[in-house]
Design a protein around this motif. Sequence first.
Motif, PDB file in Angstrom:
ATOM      1  N   MET A 107      65.317  10.100  64.979  1.00  0.00           N
ATOM      2  CA  MET A 107      66.193  11.241  64.848  1.00  0.00           C
ATOM      3  C   MET A 107      66.885  11.165  63.490  1.00  0.00           C
ATOM      4  O   MET A 107      67.273  10.097  63.030  1.00  0.00           O
ATOM      5  N   GLY A 108      67.055  12.309  62.856  1.00  0.00           N
ATOM      6  CA  GLY A 108      67.730  12.375  61.570  1.00  0.00           C
ATOM      7  C   GLY A 108      69.222  12.127  61.707  1.00  0.00           C
ATOM      8  O   GLY A 108      69.765  12.066  62.808  1.00  0.00           O
ATOM      9  N   ASN A 109      69.858  11.957  60.572  1.00  0.00           N
ATOM     10  CA  ASN A 109      71.309  11.741  60.573  1.00  0.00           C
ATOM     11  C   ASN A 109      72.046  13.002  61.017  1.00  0.00           C
ATOM     12  O   ASN A 109      71.699  14.104  60.608  1.00  0.00           O
ATOM     13  N   MET A 110      73.068  12.824  61.811  1.00  0.00           N
ATOM     14  CA  MET A 110      73.935  13.935  62.166  1.00  0.00           C
ATOM     15  C   MET A 110      74.784  14.240  60.933  1.00  0.00           C
ATOM     16  O   MET A 110      75.241  13.338  60.240  1.00  0.00           O
ATOM     17  N   SER A 111      75.005  15.514  60.656  1.00  0.00           N
ATOM     18  CA  SER A 111      75.668  15.899  59.412  1.00  0.00           C
ATOM     19  C   SER A 111      77.056  15.292  59.247  1.00  0.00           C
ATOM     20  O   SER A 111      77.489  15.023  58.131  1.00  0.00           O
ATOM     21  N   TYR A 112      77.750  15.036  60.342  1.00  0.00           N
ATOM     22  CA  TYR A 112      79.116  14.514  60.224  1.00  0.00           C
ATOM     23  C   TYR A 112      79.166  13.016  59.931  1.00  0.00           C
ATOM     24  O   TYR A 112      80.235  12.478  59.655  1.00  0.00           O
ATOM     25  N   VAL A 113      78.056  12.324  59.989  1.00  0.00           N
ATOM     26  CA  VAL A 113      78.020  10.897  59.611  1.00  0.00           C
ATOM     27  C   VAL A 113      76.856  10.594  58.666  1.00  0.00           C
ATOM     28  O   VAL A 113      76.488   9.445  58.488  1.00  0.00           O
ATOM     29  N   ARG A 114      76.297  11.625  58.074  1.00  0.00           N
ATOM     30  CA  ARG A 114      75.132  11.460  57.202  1.00  0.00           C
ATOM     31  C   ARG A 114      75.398  10.434  56.103  1.00  0.00           C
ATOM     32  O   ARG A 114      74.614   9.519  55.870  1.00  0.00           O
ATOM     33  N   PHE A 115      76.510  10.590  55.394  1.00  0.00           N
ATOM     34  CA  PHE A 115      76.789   9.695  54.268  1.00  0.00           C
ATOM     35  C   PHE A 115      77.162   8.292  54.726  1.00  0.00           C
ATOM     36  O   PHE A 115      76.794   7.306  54.088  1.00  0.00           O
ATOM     37  N   GLU A 116      77.869   8.179  55.848  1.00  0.00           N
ATOM     38  CA  GLU A 116      78.208   6.852  56.373  1.00  0.00           C
ATOM     39  C   GLU A 116      76.943   6.088  56.749  1.00  0.00           C
ATOM     40  O   GLU A 116      76.787   4.916  56.384  1.00  0.00           O
ATOM     41  N   ASN A 117      76.049   6.740  57.472  1.00  0.00           N
ATOM     42  CA  ASN A 117      74.818   6.070  57.893  1.00  0.00           C
ATOM     43  C   ASN A 117      73.937   5.722  56.703  1.00  0.00           C
ATOM     44  O   ASN A 117      73.376   4.626  56.634  1.00  0.00           O
ATOM     45  N   THR A 118      73.817   6.651  55.774  1.00  0.00           N
ATOM     46  CA  THR A 118      72.981   6.415  54.602  1.00  0.00           C
ATOM     47  C   THR A 118      73.561   5.302  53.735  1.00  0.00           C
ATOM     48  O   THR A 118      72.819   4.469  53.206  1.00  0.00           O
ATOM     49  N   LEU A 119      74.883   5.269  53.595  1.00  0.00           N
ATOM     50  CA  LEU A 119      75.516   4.209  52.821  1.00  0.00           C
ATOM     51  C   LEU A 119      75.191   2.838  53.417  1.00  0.00           C
ATOM     52  O   LEU A 119      74.829   1.909  52.689  1.00  0.00           O
ATOM     53  N   ASN A 120      75.281   2.713  54.727  1.00  0.00           N
ATOM     54  CA  ASN A 120      74.968   1.425  55.366  1.00  0.00           C
ATOM     55  C   ASN A 120      73.515   1.029  55.122  1.00  0.00           C
ATOM     56  O   ASN A 120      73.221  -0.131  54.811  1.00  0.00           O
ATOM     57  N   ASP A 121      72.598   1.985  55.218  1.00  0.00           N
ATOM     58  CA  ASP A 121      71.184   1.695  54.962  1.00  0.00           C
ATOM     59  C   ASP A 121      70.951   1.349  53.493  1.00  0.00           C
ATOM     60  O   ASP A 121      70.186   0.436  53.179  1.00  0.00           O
ATOM     61  N   LEU A 122      71.627   2.075  52.602  1.00  0.00           N
ATOM     62  CA  LEU A 122      71.473   1.820  51.171  1.00  0.00           C
ATOM     63  C   LEU A 122      72.025   0.444  50.788  1.00  0.00           C
ATOM     64  O   LEU A 122      71.425  -0.271  49.974  1.00  0.00           O
ATOM     65  N   LEU A 123      73.138   0.049  51.388  1.00  0.00           N
ATOM     66  CA  LEU A 123      73.685  -1.291  51.136  1.00  0.00           C
ATOM     67  C   LEU A 123      72.711  -2.373  51.591  1.00  0.00           C
ATOM     68  O   LEU A 123      72.536  -3.389  50.916  1.00  0.00           O
ATOM     69  N   ASP A 124      72.043  -2.143  52.717  1.00  0.00           N
ATOM     70  CA  ASP A 124      71.040  -3.096  53.201  1.00  0.00           C
ATOM     71  C   ASP A 124      69.877  -3.181  52.207  1.00  0.00           C
ATOM     72  O   ASP A 124      69.410  -4.282  51.875  1.00  0.00           O
ATOM     73  N   CYS A 125      69.429  -2.023  51.713  1.00  0.00           N
ATOM     74  CA  CYS A 125      68.353  -2.016  50.720  1.00  0.00           C
ATOM     75  C   CYS A 125      68.793  -2.754  49.455  1.00  0.00           C
ATOM     76  O   CYS A 125      68.031  -3.550  48.892  1.00  0.00           O
ATOM     77  N   TYR A 126      70.012  -2.499  49.017  1.00  0.00           N
ATOM     78  CA  TYR A 126      70.542  -3.155  47.813  1.00  0.00           C
ATOM     79  C   TYR A 126      70.533  -4.678  47.971  1.00  0.00           C
ATOM     80  O   TYR A 126      70.172  -5.401  47.039  1.00  0.00           O
ATOM     81  N   ASP A 127      70.892  -5.149  49.152  1.00  0.00           N
ATOM     82  CA  ASP A 127      70.899  -6.588  49.413  1.00  0.00           C
ATOM     83  C   ASP A 127      69.504  -7.204  49.314  1.00  0.00           C
ATOM     84  O   ASP A 127      69.373  -8.409  49.160  1.00  0.00           O
ATOM     85  N   HIS A 128      68.466  -6.374  49.406  1.00  0.00           N
ATOM     86  CA  HIS A 128      67.092  -6.891  49.409  1.00  0.00           C
ATOM     87  C   HIS A 128      66.266  -6.444  48.205  1.00  0.00           C
ATOM     88  O   HIS A 128      65.053  -6.641  48.188  1.00  0.00           O
ATOM     89  N   LEU A 129      66.914  -5.882  47.195  1.00  0.00           N
ATOM     90  CA  LEU A 129      66.175  -5.450  46.008  1.00  0.00           C
ATOM     91  C   LEU A 129      65.502  -6.609  45.289  1.00  0.00           C
ATOM     92  O   LEU A 129      64.470  -6.426  44.646  1.00  0.00           O
ATOM     93  N   GLN A 130      66.055  -7.781  45.387  1.00  0.00           N
ATOM     94  CA  GLN A 130      65.490  -8.934  44.698  1.00  0.00           C
ATOM     95  C   GLN A 130      64.332  -9.575  45.449  1.00  0.00           C
ATOM     96  O   GLN A 130      63.704 -10.499  44.950  1.00  0.00           O
ATOM     97  N   ASP A 131      64.059  -9.082  46.664  1.00  0.00           N
ATOM     98  CA  ASP A 131      62.914  -9.607  47.408  1.00  0.00           C
ATOM     99  C   ASP A 131      61.656  -9.399  46.580  1.00  0.00           C
ATOM    100  O   ASP A 131      61.475  -8.363  45.947  1.00  0.00           O
ATOM    101  N   GLY A 132      60.814 -10.373  46.572  1.00  0.00           N
ATOM    102  CA  GLY A 132      59.595 -10.280  45.776  1.00  0.00           C
ATOM    103  C   GLY A 132      58.627  -9.253  46.329  1.00  0.00           C
ATOM    104  O   GLY A 132      58.647  -8.918  47.511  1.00  0.00           O
TER     105      GLY A 132
END
Length: 67
Positions: A1-26
């Motif tokens: 299910m897609g993000n609900m509009s009222y928490v779209r940025f909160e959910n995406t921020l959490n996912d983006l922070l997780d991606c950022y933590d793993h950018l150095q993965d080979g």
Amino acid sequence: MGNMSYVRFENTLNDLLDCYDHLQDGASDLSKKEFKARGKLIDLCIDIALEYGYKIERYVVEEEIPY
């Protein structure tokens, strides 16, 4: 299910922070499809920053997929 509009940025921020933590993965830790998505995500972040007035220099050397 897609993000609900009222928490779209909160959910995406959490996912983006997780991606950022793993950018150095080979590249060997990622599938070919995931590696390409990683590069597209980085490009999108740069595009967003540029569109909203941040100065960014694109000096990153593209990594080759080692497959």
